[in-house]
Write a protein that holds these residues in place. Structure first.
Motif, PDB file in Angstrom:
ATOM      1  N   LEU A 165       0.967  -1.353  -0.102  1.00 55.01           N
ATOM      2  CA  LEU A 165       0.036  -0.106   0.022  1.00 55.01           C
ATOM      3  C   LEU A 165       1.087   1.123  -0.137  1.00 55.01           C
ATOM      4  O   LEU A 165       1.915   1.494   0.809  1.00 55.01           O
ATOM      5  CB  LEU A 165      -0.857  -0.057   1.307  1.00 55.01           C
ATOM      6  CG  LEU A 165      -1.687   1.219   1.326  1.00 55.01           C
ATOM      7  CD1 LEU A 165      -2.730   1.471   0.092  1.00 55.01           C
ATOM      8  CD2 LEU A 165      -2.476   1.371   2.693  1.00 55.01           C
ATOM      9  N   THR A 167       0.174   5.280  -0.152  1.00 50.73           N
ATOM     10  CA  THR A 167      -0.672   6.522  -0.170  1.00 50.73           C
ATOM     11  C   THR A 167      -0.026   7.709  -0.930  1.00 50.73           C
ATOM     12  O   THR A 167      -0.711   8.754  -1.043  1.00 50.73           O
ATOM     13  CB  THR A 167      -1.186   6.835   1.038  1.00 50.73           C
ATOM     14  OG1 THR A 167       0.064   7.349   2.092  1.00 50.73           O
ATOM     15  CG2 THR A 167      -1.909   5.941   1.729  1.00 50.73           C
ATOM     16  N   ILE A 169       1.072   7.000  -3.846  1.00 55.73           N
ATOM     17  CA  ILE A 169       1.325   6.479  -5.147  1.00 55.73           C
ATOM     18  C   ILE A 169       1.328   7.546  -6.239  1.00 55.73           C
ATOM     19  O   ILE A 169       0.637   8.374  -6.040  1.00 55.73           O
ATOM     20  CB  ILE A 169       0.396   5.441  -5.405  1.00 55.73           C
ATOM     21  CG1 ILE A 169       0.196   4.856  -6.919  1.00 55.73           C
ATOM     22  CG2 ILE A 169      -1.183   5.936  -5.242  1.00 55.73           C
ATOM     23  CD1 ILE A 169      -0.720   3.634  -7.033  1.00 55.73           C
ATOM     24  N   ASN A 170       2.103   7.591  -7.179  1.00 55.86           N
ATOM     25  CA  ASN A 170       2.158   8.596  -8.201  1.00 55.86           C
ATOM     26  C   ASN A 170       2.991   7.808  -9.424  1.00 55.86           C
ATOM     27  O   ASN A 170       3.281   6.900  -9.599  1.00 55.86           O
ATOM     28  CB  ASN A 170       2.749   9.747  -7.977  1.00 55.86           C
ATOM     29  CG  ASN A 170       4.347   9.760  -7.678  1.00 55.86           C
ATOM     30  OD1 ASN A 170       4.849   8.736  -7.739  1.00 55.86           O
ATOM     31  ND2 ASN A 170       4.871  10.643  -6.870  1.00 55.86           N
ATOM     32  N   TYR A 171       2.936   8.634 -10.516  1.00 51.65           N
ATOM     33  CA  TYR A 171       3.526   8.147 -11.813  1.00 51.65           C
ATOM     34  C   TYR A 171       5.024   7.990 -11.806  1.00 51.65           C
ATOM     35  O   TYR A 171       5.343   7.059 -12.453  1.00 51.65           O
ATOM     36  CB  TYR A 171       2.955   9.226 -13.042  1.00 51.65           C
ATOM     37  CG  TYR A 171       3.070   8.164 -14.386  1.00 51.65           C
ATOM     38  CD1 TYR A 171       2.107   7.561 -14.810  1.00 51.65           C
ATOM     39  CD2 TYR A 171       4.261   8.583 -15.013  1.00 51.65           C
ATOM     40  CE1 TYR A 171       2.045   6.697 -15.826  1.00 51.65           C
ATOM     41  CE2 TYR A 171       4.287   7.755 -16.341  1.00 51.65           C
ATOM     42  CZ  TYR A 171       3.257   7.020 -16.896  1.00 51.65           C
ATOM     43  OH  TYR A 171       3.260   6.304 -18.000  1.00 51.65           O
ATOM     44  N   LEU A 174       5.295   4.783 -10.250  1.00 52.08           N
ATOM     45  CA  LEU A 174       4.764   3.481 -10.840  1.00 52.08           C
ATOM     46  C   LEU A 174       5.732   3.254 -12.303  1.00 52.08           C
ATOM     47  O   LEU A 174       6.241   1.946 -12.540  1.00 52.08           O
ATOM     48  CB  LEU A 174       3.597   3.923 -11.683  1.00 52.08           C
ATOM     49  CG  LEU A 174       2.413   3.820 -10.433  1.00 52.08           C
ATOM     50  CD1 LEU A 174       1.119   4.482 -10.993  1.00 52.08           C
ATOM     51  CD2 LEU A 174       2.005   2.310  -9.882  1.00 52.08           C
ATOM     52  N   CYS A 211      -3.049  -0.981  -5.466  1.00 52.80           N
ATOM     53  CA  CYS A 211      -1.756  -0.521  -5.894  1.00 52.80           C
ATOM     54  C   CYS A 211      -0.948  -1.486  -6.711  1.00 52.80           C
ATOM     55  O   CYS A 211      -0.462  -1.120  -7.758  1.00 52.80           O
ATOM     56  CB  CYS A 211      -0.961   0.211  -4.606  1.00 52.80           C
ATOM     57  SG  CYS A 211      -1.846   1.417  -3.607  1.00 52.80           S
TER      58      CYS A 211
END
Lengths: 308, 308
Positions: A165, A167, A169-171, A174, A211
């Motif tokens: 997990l 929080t 998370i962004n490009y 990724l 995610c």
């Protein structure tokens, strides 16, 4: 799955039988002991009773955002004294998997983390250098020409991506994680836990599984999951604590993670509490969709309240 | 799939046969006409030749980040004059789907957008108010107690979530999108396109499909996809342009999106160009994994170069 009809802990005799049946209790935390920052009724008393009876207590959570050390502080904030070695998070189980099953070498092999500090802190305690994770440079907008994680090439010592997990998370996170995952022959792919969502304050929010799903899709790979109900988590606990599984009871609030974990792990018993996301109807229904618990209770505190 | 052996456009006679076989050419853009900001060789000449021969040209892209208006500017920057009504993006196809297939009402029903401006701009041109998308308040860290999208409840007029590639993907966007998707009986779920990745400057980056995968996992729902190779995209084009499919040729650089789109859409022909992600070997191999094109060429510009 023939698990028999679940017994509700609703009388003193049943509560006593429940207590006598097991030496070790494995607890899920959120939804069982507390809801967010609110301790559930008679939890301190129940845990105190179990300690008094000489039972071994183990806490098993799929939350990978906090390390075990951070979890002891959460227990302490409720006035409950729990030692770090009683706590097993999915982040810790992932780090154990990296060390003991993948046999990566601390000090040499590195891990790219997609997730929060609960993963990298556990890896660091085992001597693994991790990259990514909460590194603030990953908070910047992604540009492959300037990303400090790409401009000089990928780190050749990274041998595993551990994802959980996140929080944040962004490009950027990724995209760089994907570059490592594309090294399919060299870089393993470990997911902390499969839960697609988690409940909080009346909402259902995206969980680790959703995610990780994005990385699984972009890389075309399926991770090895380490949290409940995966047997990797149980193996880690049984081996660390040298447990007799027939005398263990898993206590949780989710049929498909906690109770499945206990049933598929062949523990002596399971207790479903209804303070989380399940209902009495679901506990009793006979379906191939989920296993049935051996015991269930409106709340964990009933074990104390019925015997006092 | 018996599609016959692909013919390589390698002689003047074959190029001429190719030109004579079709009245309308549907082009994928990136990897076919250009690579990022670099126009491929003899593209202007090839498009000029087709125009001169009275062919109809349509441009079909799964890129949802730009609107059709923004695409005409990209063409103009290469000195190519293309009208907005010749361009079909997956964002536009999604907006058409919302209006014509879901029959949502402009001015009344609203759309929650997870993606970039190419989606909301097309919706706005049809009179749909959209929420989310590039709203800068979604760039703030997520807190359910303060998020302006949750504190006053969800907007009751939202009837659809349209999701696409979002390089501003973050937990705030994922969490609020999930709240709308949980209204399963009321809110439709549309994905712009299924591509899990896209190539750029020698890298492979996460695509729309892998952003949407996270929402699909957390919501337990499967979106309707509107881009290539989904037939929704072709239906949109055929109906807007009143096309005779037997006289249409799809030109693309991906077997599993562009060529599949042409084959499954029963167009008269397909042309694979090798300036994108596919190889001659893949074009020729007989496998259930992907369809074969009718024609293939090292580059689209060969059509011009071989006939002049």
């Amino acid at each position: 799955m023939t698990t028999g009809s679940p017994t509700k802990i609703s009388t003193k005799a049943i509560a006593q039988e429940f207590l006598d049946s097991f030496d070790t209790f494995l607890f899920d935390c959120d939804g069982v002991l507390w809801l967010g920052s609110h301790l559930l009724p008679s939890i301190k008393e129940t845990l105190g009773l179990l300690n008094q009876l000489g039972k071994q207590l183990v806490f098993v959570t799929n939350n990978s955002t906090k390390s075990r050390a951070a979890y002891t502080k959460k227990f302490a904030s409720f006035g409950i004294d729990v030692k770090e070695d009683q706590i097993f998070t999915s982040g810790y189980a992932s780090a154990v998997y990296v060390r003991d099953f993948l046999k990566l070498e601390p000090g040499k092999d590195k891990v790219w983390v997609f997730g929060e500090s609960g993963i990298s802190e556990e890896l660091a305690l085992m001597g693994f250098e991790s990259l990514g994770g909460v590194d603030p440079r990953l908070d910047e907008a992604f540009d492959h020409k300037t990303s400090p994680f790409l401009v000089n090439g990928l780190d050749p010592n990274v041998r595993c991506v551990v994802a959980g997990l996140d929080t944040k998370i962004n490009y950027h996170r990724l995209a760089v994680s994907l570059q490592y995952l594309q090294q399919e022959d060299k870089v393993h792919f470990v997911g902390t836990n499969v839960d697609s969502t988690f409940p909080q304050k009346g909402f259902i929010f995206p969980g680790a599984g959703s995610c990780i799903a994005s990385l699984a899709c972009s890389s075309g790979r399926t991770p090895i999951y380490c949290g409940k109900p995966n047997i990797n988590m149980l193996n880690t606990i049984v081996s660390a604590k040298n447990l007799d599984k027939s005398r263990c009871c898993m206590v949780g609030d989710r049929l498909n993670t906690d109770i499945r974990f206990g049933v598929e792990g062949k523990l002596g018993g399971t207790l479903l509490v209804l303070t989380g996301i399940e209902t009495e109807e679901r506990a009793l229904e006979n379906t191939a969709d989920h296993p049935n618990p051996k015991f269930y209770a409106d709340k964990l505190g009933d074990v104390y309240e019925l015997t006092h």
